[in-house]
Motif scaffolding. Structure first.
Motif, PDB file in Angstrom:
ATOM      1  N   TRP A 146       0.829  -1.204   0.000  1.00 59.46           N
ATOM      2  CA  TRP A 146       0.000   0.000   0.000  1.00 59.46           C
ATOM      3  C   TRP A 146       0.867   1.260   0.000  1.00 59.46           C
ATOM      4  O   TRP A 146       0.591   2.222  -0.715  1.00 59.46           O
ATOM      5  N   LYS A 147       1.912   1.216   0.830  1.00 57.14           N
ATOM      6  CA  LYS A 147       2.770   2.385   0.948  1.00 57.14           C
ATOM      7  C   LYS A 147       3.550   2.653  -0.334  1.00 57.14           C
ATOM      8  O   LYS A 147       3.762   3.808  -0.714  1.00 57.14           O
ATOM      9  N   VAL A 148       3.959   1.563  -1.011  1.00 59.18           N
ATOM     10  CA  VAL A 148       4.736   1.718  -2.237  1.00 59.18           C
ATOM     11  C   VAL A 148       3.858   2.217  -3.381  1.00 59.18           C
ATOM     12  O   VAL A 148       4.222   3.150  -4.113  1.00 59.18           O
ATOM     13  N   THR A 149       2.691   1.583  -3.547  1.00 62.01           N
ATOM     14  CA  THR A 149       1.806   1.949  -4.669  1.00 62.01           C
ATOM     15  C   THR A 149       0.966   3.185  -4.368  1.00 62.01           C
ATOM     16  O   THR A 149       0.508   3.873  -5.287  1.00 62.01           O
TER      17      THR A 149
ATOM     18  N   THR B 133      -0.469   7.651   0.830  1.00 61.92           N
ATOM     19  CA  THR B 133      -1.716   7.184   0.210  1.00 61.92           C
ATOM     20  C   THR B 133      -2.213   8.161  -0.847  1.00 61.92           C
ATOM     21  O   THR B 133      -2.378   9.353  -0.586  1.00 61.92           O
ATOM     22  N   ARG B 134      -2.461   7.633  -2.039  1.00 64.37           N
ATOM     23  CA  ARG B 134      -3.036   8.434  -3.128  1.00 64.37           C
ATOM     24  C   ARG B 134      -4.505   8.090  -3.371  1.00 64.37           C
ATOM     25  O   ARG B 134      -5.277   8.929  -3.828  1.00 64.37           O
ATOM     26  N   ALA B 135      -4.868   6.830  -3.090  1.00 64.38           N
ATOM     27  CA  ALA B 135      -6.242   6.398  -3.342  1.00 64.38           C
ATOM     28  C   ALA B 135      -6.690   5.418  -2.272  1.00 64.38           C
ATOM     29  O   ALA B 135      -5.931   4.540  -1.854  1.00 64.38           O
ATOM     30  N   LEU B 136      -7.955   5.577  -1.821  1.00 59.80           N
ATOM     31  CA  LEU B 136      -8.562   4.678  -0.847  1.00 59.80           C
ATOM     32  C   LEU B 136      -9.896   4.200  -1.395  1.00 59.80           C
ATOM     33  O   LEU B 136     -10.770   5.012  -1.711  1.00 59.80           O
ATOM     34  N   ASP B 137     -10.034   2.883  -1.498  1.00 61.36           N
ATOM     35  CA  ASP B 137     -11.279   2.301  -2.016  1.00 61.36           C
ATOM     36  C   ASP B 137     -11.817   1.307  -0.994  1.00 61.36           C
ATOM     37  O   ASP B 137     -11.288   0.207  -0.837  1.00 61.36           O
TER      38      ASP B 137
END
Length: 430
Positions: free
Chosen positions: A185-188, A212-216
């Motif tokens: 999560w941290k890398v992507t 974090t860039r996106a949370l789904d």
């Protein structure tokens, strides 16, 4: 002869004369029933008073009927009480029924005593009286909002998971997410937890912080978005749809602190209001609040000057704030399946508007400047509204819009109609 003989004879004659006079009076009464000169006036006067009173009462009844009558409209198992003037036309009654049934007037067929009621006739002319029962039949598709308001039925709640799945949910929630997943999560920068049967956002999510860039977290059972969401300060995309969230489930103060947020989706929940804090999302490009229970939009929506896509379809919205014209970047707006009867004139200020979806509303017209000012508009969906071709042709700039649309789509219309070379706004041709 003695004196007594003459006396008795005179008495007898007097009795005979009395009987004769009595008989004569009786015979005269049979011809004229009012021998007493005072009697005719005594009998006639009350008769005249009663007659005038009856006429006055009848007149009052008629005048009372002019104000209002109460009728019952039968529709899809429902009994809808309506108070309406006898001199109202049938089309006026249909307009009254529109918000009560969600059926557009031109989709209504009213039947009384086996006869179809005609729009141009009054209730009086149609012989609809106080206490009458009128049946309403709805044409398929000609409705506003999410469809006709049908009889409430007691249904068993549908569970999205059986007992065994719920057991698995609890087990998943209790198990810590492996370190490799957190590192990924941290890398992507993408936290994907959609359709994971979650009841709460895992604590490990907050450890990702600014990376974090996106949370789904779509399509779960999550009913709490805490203030901690503000620690994802660099997040640009947040998908919260399909969780059944209520108004108090989202900490909007934490959410609106995300100054880089560009995409926000809270669709398919149970939200009834949007807070004023929404206006703080100054970087927002796309907002999806469709399929909720919203009745209005906050005026602070006008602060979202970078907003390009607004989806508010399938709610209960009856009016749009005038400040919508301040959202100057809007290119696509979906207001379909709501309770709108008009649009604010400020829609003409949306110079970048390309697509406007208005199907299944009670709209009867469009803002007068929409074709003249919105020169990029090429997609217009007016299916199942009250707007007719005659109304559109009267708007300034209609011909330029029509030419522009035909040119862009190479004469193949993209108005949800295939193989037609004529504009189809969903209204009946006159």
């Amino acid at each position: 002869m003695s004196m007594s003989f003459f006396t008795n004879k005179s008495i007898i004659l007097k009795k005979i004369a009395l009987k004769y006079n009595k008989a004569k009076r009786l015979s005269l009464q049979s011809v004229s029933p009012s021998p007493n000169p005072n009697s005719p006036k005594q009998r006639k006067t009350p008769a005249k008073i009663i007659s005038r009173t009856e006429r006055k009462q009848k007149k009052m009844e008629v005048e009372g009927q002019d104000t209002a009558i109460n009728i019952t409209v039968k529709f899809s198992g429902r009994s809808i009480p309506v108070s309406v003037s006898l001199d109202s036309k049938i089309k006026d009654l249909k307009s009254l029924l529109q918000p009560l049934t969600n059926v557009l007037p031109r989709g209504q067929k009213l039947i009384f005593k086996g006869k179809l009621l005609v729009d141009g006739m009054t209730l009086r002319e149609s012989e609809v009286t106080n206490g009458a029962k009128v049946m309403l039949m709805a044409s398929q598709g000609l409705h506003q909002g999410e469809g006709p308001i049908l009889k409430d039925a007691k249904t068993r709640p549908i569970s999205r998971a059986n007992t065994s799945i719920n057991k698995t949910v609890n087990e998943k929630f209790e198990v810590l997410i492996d370190k490799n997943r957190v590192e990924r999560w941290k890398v992507t920068g993408v936290i994907g937890l959609a359709d994971s049967n979650l009841k709460a956002i895992p604590e490990e999510v907050w450890t990702c912080g600014p990376s974090t860039r996106a949370l789904d977290i779509s399509n779960n059972f999550i009913l709490d978005v805490p203030a901690q969401i503000g620690c994802l300060s660099s997040m640009q995309k947040c998908l919260l749809n399909g969780n059944g969230m209520l108004d108090d489930c989202i900490n909007w103060k934490g959410l609106t602190s995300l100054k880089h947020l560009k995409v926000l989706s809270v669709s398919h929940n149970n939200l009834s209001t949007l807070p004023s804090e929404l206006g703080a999302l100054c970087s927002l490009r796309q907002l999806d609040v469709s399929n909720n229970k919203l009745s209005s939009l906050p005026v602070e929506i006008g602060l979202l000057t970078q907003l390009e896509v607004l989806k508010v379809n399938n709610n209960r919205i009856s009016n749009i704030p005038m400040c919508i014209g301040d959202c100057i970047s809007l290119a696509e707006v979906d207001l379909s399946s709501n309770l709108l009867t008009e649009l604010p004139v400020t829609f003409g200020d949306l110079l970048n508007l390309k697509a406007l979806h208005l199907s299944n509303n009670g709209l009867k017209s469009l803002p007068s400047t929409i074709f003249k000012m919105c020169l990029q508009l090429s997609t217009l969906d007016l299916h199942n509204t009250e707007i007719t071709m005659d109304v559109l042709r009267q708007l300034e700039g209609w011909q330029d819009f029509d030419d522009r649309r035909r040119s862009k789509h190479q004469k193949q219309l993209d108005f949800r109609v295939v193989g037609s070379a004529e504009f189809d706004e969903g209204a009946d041709k006159l």
